[in-house]
Write an enzyme that holds these catalytic residues in place. Structure first.
Site, PDB file in Angstrom:
ATOM      1  N   THR A 144     -22.538   5.243  76.564  1.00 55.04           N
ATOM      2  CA  THR A 144     -22.624   5.157  75.099  1.00 55.04           C
ATOM      3  C   THR A 144     -21.485   4.313  74.525  1.00 55.04           C
ATOM      4  O   THR A 144     -21.726   3.339  73.798  1.00 55.04           O
ATOM      5  CB  THR A 144     -22.556   6.587  74.497  1.00 55.04           C
TER       6      THR A 144
ATOM      7  N   VAL B 277      -8.613  10.414  70.662  1.00 56.74           N
ATOM      8  CA  VAL B 277      -8.487  11.497  69.671  1.00 56.74           C
ATOM      9  C   VAL B 277      -9.144  11.086  68.355  1.00 56.74           C
ATOM     10  O   VAL B 277      -8.828  10.037  67.793  1.00 56.74           O
ATOM     11  CB  VAL B 277      -7.002  11.844  69.386  1.00 56.74           C
TER      12      VAL B 277
ATOM     13  N   ILE C 168     -10.926   7.480  63.721  1.00 60.14           N
ATOM     14  CA  ILE C 168      -9.720   7.632  62.879  1.00 60.14           C
ATOM     15  C   ILE C 168      -8.504   7.079  63.637  1.00 60.14           C
ATOM     16  O   ILE C 168      -8.248   7.506  64.761  1.00 60.14           O
ATOM     17  CB  ILE C 168      -9.455   9.123  62.539  1.00 60.14           C
TER      18      ILE C 168
ATOM     19  N   GLY D 119     -25.228  11.136  70.734  1.00 62.17           N
ATOM     20  CA  GLY D 119     -24.093  10.579  71.481  1.00 62.17           C
ATOM     21  C   GLY D 119     -22.762  11.152  71.044  1.00 62.17           C
ATOM     22  O   GLY D 119     -21.715  10.553  71.287  1.00 62.17           O
TER      23      GLY D 119
ATOM     24  N   ASP E 148     -12.287  20.353  74.401  1.00 62.43           N
ATOM     25  CA  ASP E 148     -12.101  18.968  73.961  1.00 62.43           C
ATOM     26  C   ASP E 148     -11.027  18.907  72.863  1.00 62.43           C
ATOM     27  O   ASP E 148     -10.159  18.042  72.871  1.00 62.43           O
ATOM     28  CB  ASP E 148     -13.451  18.423  73.455  1.00 62.43           C
TER      29      ASP E 148
ATOM     30  N   LYS F 103      -7.193  17.161  72.669  1.00 63.70           N
ATOM     31  CA  LYS F 103      -6.768  16.232  71.604  1.00 63.70           C
ATOM     32  C   LYS F 103      -5.505  16.731  70.898  1.00 63.70           C
ATOM     33  O   LYS F 103      -4.604  15.948  70.610  1.00 63.70           O
ATOM     34  CB  LYS F 103      -7.917  16.040  70.615  1.00 63.70           C
TER      35      LYS F 103
HETATM   36  N1  HSE Z   1     -17.358  14.873  72.245  1.00 59.64           N
HETATM   37  C1  HSE Z   1     -16.340  14.354  71.399  1.00 59.64           C
HETATM   38  C2  HSE Z   1     -16.523  14.949  70.010  1.00 59.64           C
HETATM   39  C3  HSE Z   1     -16.427  12.864  71.372  1.00 59.64           C
HETATM   40  O1  HSE Z   1     -17.589  15.502  69.736  1.00 59.64           O
HETATM   41  O2  HSE Z   1     -15.607  14.860  69.204  1.00 59.64           O
HETATM   42  C4  HSE Z   1     -15.286  12.182  70.677  1.00 59.64           C
HETATM   43  O3  HSE Z   1     -14.061  12.492  71.277  1.00 59.64           O
END
Ligand code: HSE
Length: 408
Positions: free
Chosen positions: A11, A130, A134, A185, A199, A203
Site C-alpha cells: 500500500t 508516527v 502529520i 489500507g 501500534d 509510536k
Molecule cells: N495501522 C496504522 C494506523 C497505520 O492505523 O495508524 C499508520 O501508522
C-alpha cells in the site's frame, strides 16, 4: 542523479511510487539534484499490479539494492521487524541513507540505528512511522532546539480511531468496521497491533524516546485496547454525552516518565471528540512555546506516502539533521502514576447468575452501577491505576467480555 531503492510495493510503497512518478515535475523542482527509482524489491515479480510501471526495475533479490553502489537512498516499506531491521542496518552500514515507515523497527532499534547512521555519515529518517501524514517528528525536533518537552499525548492510530468514530456515527459493529479499515489500507497486516494498542505504544515510545532522550521500549508501556468494545458501550457513552477514543500519553516530571495507552472518555463537544475517521491528533506541552497541537490523516496510502517522500526530499536536500540522541541516564520510566480517576467498566455475561456477584464485587468502589439484560455498566469512584487493575482482574472471575475506559 540520486538513485532510490524501494523495499516493498504494498500500500505505502505503491503510494510512494505514484507520487514520485505522477508528480515527478513538482517533486523534482523541490530538490537540488534529480532523483529516480532505480530498483524495487518485491516478493513476486510477475504479480499483476494496479499501477502502470516499468517492471524491469522490479527485483526479488535484496542484494540488487543493498550491494548496488549506484543506489544512494534505501526506502524500507516491507514492514515486519527482523528482516527490515537487518536490511536497514546493512544499508546504513554501507553508506546508504535510509527512510522507513516501520515503527516496529524504529521503536525497537532507534538508538542503535541512529548511531550506525551517524558513524556512516548518512541520514536515517522515519517521519511516516508516527501519525502518518502529520509531520510530528520534524516538529518535535524543531521544538527541541529551544524547548524542553513536558508531555506528549494524542490519538496516534488511524485504524482504532476510524473504528470508534464509525461505530459512534453509524451504529455499526466492531467487526464490520475493522474489515472496512483494512480495505481502506489503514490497518496493519495484523490488525491486532491496531486494536490492542500495540501500534500506539510503539509510536508513543518513539516520540517519548526522542523528546525525553531515553530508550523507551513499547513493551514497557502499560497498554490496553478496544478489542472488546460493543455498540452497547457506545450507546451508554452517547447517553452521557461522551465519546470514546484510544489515547496515548506520556509525560516527564523530575526525570521520571509515565506512559500509557488506553481508551479514554471525553466530552462529545471537546476538540478530541471531533477528531474522527483516520485522523490523528498530537498534543505537545513544552516550556517556552506552551501547548502545540497538530491534526491530520494518521493512516492510509497517500498520507503515509507523503511523509515518506518528504523524508526522501529532505535527504536529497541534505536537510536531515545529524540527529544524535545523547541519552540522559538520569531519566527512566516509572509508571508510578498516582492519579485518581473515574473509570467506566462494562462486563457482559453468558450466565445471569454471575451478574449479582459481579455487582457486589464492584459496589465497594463504584458510584453508579446499571444492569441491562446481559450487560453490567459501572462508573467507579475516583481510584488509582492499581485499584483499577485490581477491579478489572476481579471482574474476570465473573465475565469473559470486559471493556474499560478512563474518564478524562
Ligand atoms: N495501522 C496504522 C494506523 C497505520 O492505523 O495508524 C499508520 O501508522
Amino acid at each position: 542523479m540520486i538513485k532510490i531503492g524501494l523495499l516493498g510495493l504494498g500500500t505505502v510503497g505503491t503510494g510512494v511510487y505514484e507520487i514520485l512518478t505522477n508528480k515527478y515535475d513538482i517533486v523534482n523542482n523541490s530538490v537540488k539534484e534529480e532523483l529516480s527509482i532505480e530498483k524495487i524489491l518485491v516478493n513476486n515479480i510477475n504479480k499483476k499490479r494496479n499501477i502502470n510501471m516499468d517492471t524491469s526495475i522490479l527485483t526479488n533479490n535484496i542484494n540488487d539494492i543493498l550491494d548496488n553502489n549506484d543506489i544512494d537512498i534505501v526506502v524500507e516499506l516491507i514492514g515486519g521487524v527482523d528482516l527490515a531491521y537487518k536490511y536497514i542496518k546493512r544499508a546504513l552500514s554501507s553508506g546508504k541513507h535510509v527512510v522507513t515507515a516501520n515503527k516496529a523497527v524504529v521503536a525497537k532499534h532507534m538508538i542503535e540505528l541512529h548511531t550506525v547512521a551517524k558513524n556512516n555519515n548518512v541520514g536515517f529518517l522515519y517521519e511516516a512511522s508516527v501519525a502518518g501524514g502529520i509531520p510530528i517528528i520534524k516538529s518535535l525536533k524543531e521544538l527541541m532546539k529551544i524547548n524542553k518537552i513536558h508531555s506528549i499525548s494524542g490519538i496516534i492510530n488511524g485504524t482504532s480511531n476510524y473504528i470508534l468514530s464509525s461505530m459512534e456515527q453509524e451504529n455499526v459493529s466492531f467487526k464490520e468496521i475493522l474489515k472496512r479499515a483494512q480495505d481502506l489500507g489503514y490497518a496493519e497486516s495484523d490488525p491486532t497491533d491496531d486494536i490492542d494498542g500495540y501500534d500506539m505504544a510503539r509510536k508513543i515510545a518513539i516520540l517519548s524516546s526522542l523528546a525525553y532522550k531515553v530508550e523507551l521500549k513499547d513493551s514497557d508501556i502499560k497498554t490496553s485496547g478496544i478489542r472488546n468494545i460493543k455498540i452497547n458501550d457506545i450507546n451508554f457513552f452517547r447517553k452521557m454525552k461522551l465519546s470514546v477514543k484510544l489515547f496515548a500519553s506520556s509525560n516527564i516530571k523530575n526525570n521520571a516518565i509515565t506512559a500509557v495507552v488506553e481508551p479514554v472518555l471525553v466530552p462529545t463537544n471537546s476538540v478530541i471528540a471531533q477528531v474522527n475517521s483516520n485522523l490523528n491528533i498530537v498534543d505537545i506541552e513544552c516550556d517556552i512555546l506552551g501547548k502545540y497541537q497538530l491534526i491530520g490523516q494518521g493512516a492510509g496510502k497517500d498520507p503515509t506516502a507523503n511523509a515518506v517522500v518528504s523524508d526522501i526530499l529532505d535527504i536529497i536536500n541534505k536537510e536531515y539533521e545529524d540527529f544524535e540522541i545523547t541519552l540522559n541516564e538520569e531519566v527512566a520510566l516509572t509508571n508510578d502514576i498516582n492519579e485518581f480517576k473515574n473509570y467506566y467498566i462494562r462486563c457482559s455475561f453468558d450466565d445471569q447468575s454471575k451478574i449479582e456477584k459481579c455487582k457486589d464485587f464492584l459496589s465497594s468502589m463504584s458510584q453508579d452501577i446499571e444492569v441491562k439484560e446481559n450487560d453490567l455498566f459501572c462508573i467507579t469512584n475516583k481510584i488509582n491505576i492499581d485499584s483499577k487493575d485490581d477491579l478489572l482482574l476481579g471482574c474476570t472471575k465473573f465475565s469473559k467480555n470486559i471493556f474499560y475506559a478512563r474518564m478524562q
